[in-house]
Motif scaffolding. Structure first.
Motif, PDB file in Angstrom:
ATOM      1  N   ALA A  67     -23.310  12.357  -2.394  1.00 37.07           N
ATOM      2  CA  ALA A  67     -21.896  12.764  -2.452  1.00 37.07           C
ATOM      3  C   ALA A  67     -21.803  14.292  -2.443  1.00 37.07           C
ATOM      4  N   THR A  68     -22.258  14.901  -1.359  1.00 36.72           N
ATOM      5  CA  THR A  68     -22.306  16.375  -1.313  1.00 36.72           C
ATOM      6  C   THR A  68     -20.905  16.990  -1.354  1.00 36.72           C
ATOM      7  N   SER A  69     -19.893  16.229  -0.920  1.00 38.30           N
ATOM      8  CA  SER A  69     -18.535  16.804  -0.901  1.00 38.30           C
ATOM      9  C   SER A  69     -18.057  17.137  -2.317  1.00 38.30           C
ATOM     10  N   ILE A  70     -18.554  16.418  -3.331  1.00 39.26           N
ATOM     11  CA  ILE A  70     -18.177  16.748  -4.716  1.00 39.26           C
ATOM     12  C   ILE A  70     -18.693  18.153  -5.052  1.00 39.26           C
ATOM     13  N   GLY A  71     -19.939  18.419  -4.700  1.00 42.47           N
ATOM     14  CA  GLY A  71     -20.534  19.736  -4.986  1.00 42.47           C
ATOM     15  C   GLY A  71     -19.832  20.849  -4.213  1.00 42.47           C
ATOM     16  N   GLN A 100     -22.070  15.056 -12.901  1.00 43.01           N
ATOM     17  CA  GLN A 100     -22.152  13.613 -13.156  1.00 43.01           C
ATOM     18  C   GLN A 100     -22.461  13.368 -14.643  1.00 43.01           C
ATOM     19  N   PRO A 101     -21.632  12.549 -15.336  1.00 43.46           N
ATOM     20  CA  PRO A 101     -21.791  12.414 -16.791  1.00 43.46           C
ATOM     21  C   PRO A 101     -23.135  11.838 -17.241  1.00 43.46           C
ATOM     22  N   ALA A 102     -23.698  10.868 -16.496  1.00 39.90           N
ATOM     23  CA  ALA A 102     -24.967  10.265 -16.951  1.00 39.90           C
ATOM     24  C   ALA A 102     -26.076  11.321 -16.943  1.00 39.90           C
ATOM     25  N   CYS A 103     -26.095  12.174 -15.924  1.00 38.88           N
ATOM     26  CA  CYS A 103     -27.144  13.207 -15.836  1.00 38.88           C
ATOM     27  C   CYS A 103     -26.924  14.261 -16.922  1.00 38.88           C
ATOM     28  N   ALA A 104     -25.655  14.614 -17.166  1.00 35.38           N
ATOM     29  CA  ALA A 104     -25.359  15.599 -18.214  1.00 35.38           C
ATOM     30  C   ALA A 104     -25.831  15.072 -19.564  1.00 35.38           C
ATOM     31  N   HIS A 105     -25.635  13.786 -19.795  1.00 39.79           N
ATOM     32  CA  HIS A 105     -26.049  13.189 -21.075  1.00 39.79           C
ATOM     33  C   HIS A 105     -27.570  13.252 -21.238  1.00 39.79           C
ATOM     34  N   VAL A 116      -6.886   7.264  -7.626  1.00 43.27           N
ATOM     35  CA  VAL A 116      -7.735   6.844  -8.755  1.00 43.27           C
ATOM     36  C   VAL A 116      -8.878   7.834  -8.873  1.00 43.27           C
ATOM     37  N   VAL A 117      -9.201   8.215 -10.097  1.00 42.38           N
ATOM     38  CA  VAL A 117     -10.211   9.252 -10.317  1.00 42.38           C
ATOM     39  C   VAL A 117     -11.227   8.773 -11.342  1.00 42.38           C
ATOM     40  N   SER A 118     -12.494   9.068 -11.064  1.00 41.66           N
ATOM     41  CA  SER A 118     -13.570   8.784 -12.020  1.00 41.66           C
ATOM     42  C   SER A 118     -14.568   9.930 -11.935  1.00 41.66           C
ATOM     43  N   ASP A 119     -15.186  10.286 -13.069  1.00 44.48           N
ATOM     44  CA  ASP A 119     -16.182  11.371 -13.053  1.00 44.48           C
ATOM     45  C   ASP A 119     -17.501  10.917 -12.452  1.00 44.48           C
ATOM     46  N   SER A 120     -17.755   9.597 -12.466  1.00 44.96           N
ATOM     47  CA  SER A 120     -19.062   9.101 -12.044  1.00 44.96           C
ATOM     48  C   SER A 120     -18.996   8.537 -10.621  1.00 44.96           C
ATOM     49  N   HIS A 121     -19.827   9.082  -9.735  1.00 50.48           N
ATOM     50  CA  HIS A 121     -19.831   8.615  -8.353  1.00 50.48           C
ATOM     51  C   HIS A 121     -20.360   7.180  -8.245  1.00 50.48           C
ATOM     52  N   LEU A 122     -21.354   6.833  -9.075  1.00 48.40           N
ATOM     53  CA  LEU A 122     -21.890   5.467  -9.013  1.00 48.40           C
ATOM     54  C   LEU A 122     -20.834   4.459  -9.473  1.00 48.40           C
ATOM     55  N   ALA A 123     -20.076   4.854 -10.513  1.00 50.42           N
ATOM     56  CA  ALA A 123     -18.975   3.979 -10.957  1.00 50.42           C
ATOM     57  C   ALA A 123     -17.968   3.846  -9.829  1.00 50.42           C
ATOM     58  N   SER A 124     -17.689   4.951  -9.125  1.00 57.24           N
ATOM     59  CA  SER A 124     -16.715   4.907  -8.025  1.00 57.24           C
ATOM     60  C   SER A 124     -17.185   3.953  -6.936  1.00 57.24           C
ATOM     61  N   LEU A 125     -18.501   3.993  -6.647  1.00 57.24           N
ATOM     62  CA  LEU A 125     -19.056   3.081  -5.636  1.00 57.24           C
ATOM     63  C   LEU A 125     -18.845   1.627  -6.056  1.00 57.24           C
TER      64      LEU A 125
END
Ligand code: SF4
Ligand code: SF4
Length: 440
Positions: free
Chosen positions: A210-214, A274-279, A404-413
């Motif tokens: 998801a390079t567009s997020i970066g 991404q929240p999981a990586c930040a955690h 709809v918005v989510s911080d996690s790309h995997l959750a979005s998928l």
């Protein structure tokens, strides 16, 4: 029985010891039942106990215990407000710490070979997204043809056999150019007014998929006078930790903590989209590194690492910073924000929601969990939280927000698999609100 969360304690992966602790903890949860709606772990456990003539957690078989452990997506939400939580020392006070016990149980399963053939393959391939991403982004057309084949097909079955990646889940496609290459090839940007400097830890998701997020993150930050650089650190190691390969995880964590701490000492804060990586960088790494120096580095990283929206809101709420609130682009009237469980568990609010609120949009927060954690949830058999994702998708479909918005790309998928919408990242909403066009 030893109640320990110290990965170097010899009892940490001792199977009888871990299983007795699982039974004790499950009995406490059985008596409490507060977490039944949080994830797949508790309903799985309670259904098993309820089907017994005389419900008793110590009568569950090892296979049943493993089924409960397999449903954990490591969101840590069950530790929040748990009335039976251990004291801060984790001492033997009759309390429980389910999230840390789940990591301990995973490590035990890994060490004693309980992952099964596809699980072992997933630990070797899927759990190394930086290696997979490096190869896939060299041949993106071919890689994307393979991952885009319909779920459940023969091709996906073969892919599952050789990578451990679920054949029934939608997999993310790969970018034609890595995020760090895009960043390196940009012309030098002159900031109007330099207010801060960050090092972006892109995460494997943003680096390869998801390079567009970066890209949106960098453009939004630069518009706000924040100089960006890209970290030399590699994958945070989340899937290694979640697969139970704690030796490999500790090695990755030691290297990453040294690199990130050096970047902080050079004068930047770390930002993670991404929240999981930040955690994993700010919480788990500290518990699994072994050297004194790495522990000191990890403490510094925990102190100076922020999520993408959180960093902007921290500056905005301070005294010396002015965030640009001139939103001349596309601003939705109403946004549905899916609150990440890891962000909920932190207990300090929703910076993504607060940031988007600055645009004037009305934000409705959905607290329903996603049933998906990090990359390890994409393994074969990792779709145990599917019913939870389905429930969330129904709520999102019925929600009034245009976006709809989510911080996690995997959750979005995963949400996109079940719902009529694919969520965006909060920084993408802000970029469009500034009038910054999307760059794919
Ligand atoms: S984790 Fe704590 S709050 Fe949740 S069910 Fe178990 S004892 Fe209750
Ligand atoms: S950490 Fe999250 S997924 Fe795991 S048991 Fe607790 S609430 Fe469930």
């Amino acid at each position: 029985m030893t109640i320990t969360y110290d990965p170097v304690d010899p009892a940490y992966t001792d199977e009888p010891d871990v299983r007795r602790e699982l039974a004790r903890t499950h009995e406490v949860c059985h008596g409490c039942r507060r977490c039944v709606g949080l994830c797949g772990v508790f309903p799985t456990l309670f259904d098993m106990l309820d089907s017994m003539a005389e419900p008793a957690a110590d009568l569950l078989t090892p296979a049943q215990q493993d089924q409960v452990v397999d449903a954990c997506v490591h969101c840590t939400l069950c530790a929040v407000g748990c009335p039976n939580e251990h004291g801060a020392t984790g001492a033997s006070d009759g309390g429980v710490d389910v999230p840390r016990l789940m990591l301990r149980a995973r490590a035990m399963q890994f060490e004693h070979g309980h992952l099964g053939a596809t699980g072992r393959m997933a630990a070797r391939v899927l759990a190394r997204p930086d290696k997979v991403g490096r190869v896939a982004t060299k041949v993106p057309a071919l890689a994307n043809r393979v991952v885009s084949v319909s779920n459940g097909s023969r091709v996906r079955g073969v892919l599952e056999r050789f990578t451990g990646a679920s054949s029934v889940r939608r997999l993310g496609t790969f970018a034609t150019e890595r995020f760090s290459d895009w960043f390196a090839d940009r012309p030098t940007i002159r900031l109007q007014r330099r207010q801060a400097a960050v090092t972006l830890f892109p995460t494997c998701i943003v680096e390869y998929q998801a390079t567009s997020i970066g890209k949106d993150l960098v453009k939004v930050y630069e518009r706000n006078g924040i100089e960006c650089s890209v970290s030399a650190a590699r994958c945070c190691g989340a899937p290694l930790l979640h697969s139970g390969d704690i030796e490999a995880f500790a090695e990755v964590a030691e290297e990453n903590m040294a690199r990130l701490a050096a970047e902080i000492r050079a004068g930047t804060d770390i930002v993670v989209p991404q929240p999981a990586c930040a955690h994993v960088l700010t919480v788990d790494s500290i518990e699994y590194v072994t050297s004194e120096q790495a522990r000191r580095d990890a403490e510094l990283v925990a102190e100076r690492t922020f999520d993408a929206a959180g960093y902007l809101m921290t500056l905005h709420r301070g005294d010396h910073y002015v965030l640009d609130t001139d939103f001349e682009g596309a601003v939705p009237q109403r946004i549905t924000y899916q609150a990440s469980s890891l962000i909920r568990a932190r207990g300090d609010g929703f910076p993504g929601r607060d940031l988007m609120r600055l645009t004037g949009a009305r934000i409705d927060v959905v607290h329903e969990p996603t049933g998906i954690g990090g990359i390890w949830s994409m393994r074969a058999g990792g779709d145990v939280g599917d019913a939870i994702t389905q429930r969330l998708a129904e709520q999102l479909d019925a929600a009034p927000g245009e976006v709809v918005v989510s911080d996690s790309h995997l959750a979005s998928l995963a949400i996109g698999e079940h719902a009529g919408v694919v969520p965006q990242h909060p920084l993408q909403v802000i970029a469009r609100a500034y009038g910054i066009p999307e760059e794919t």
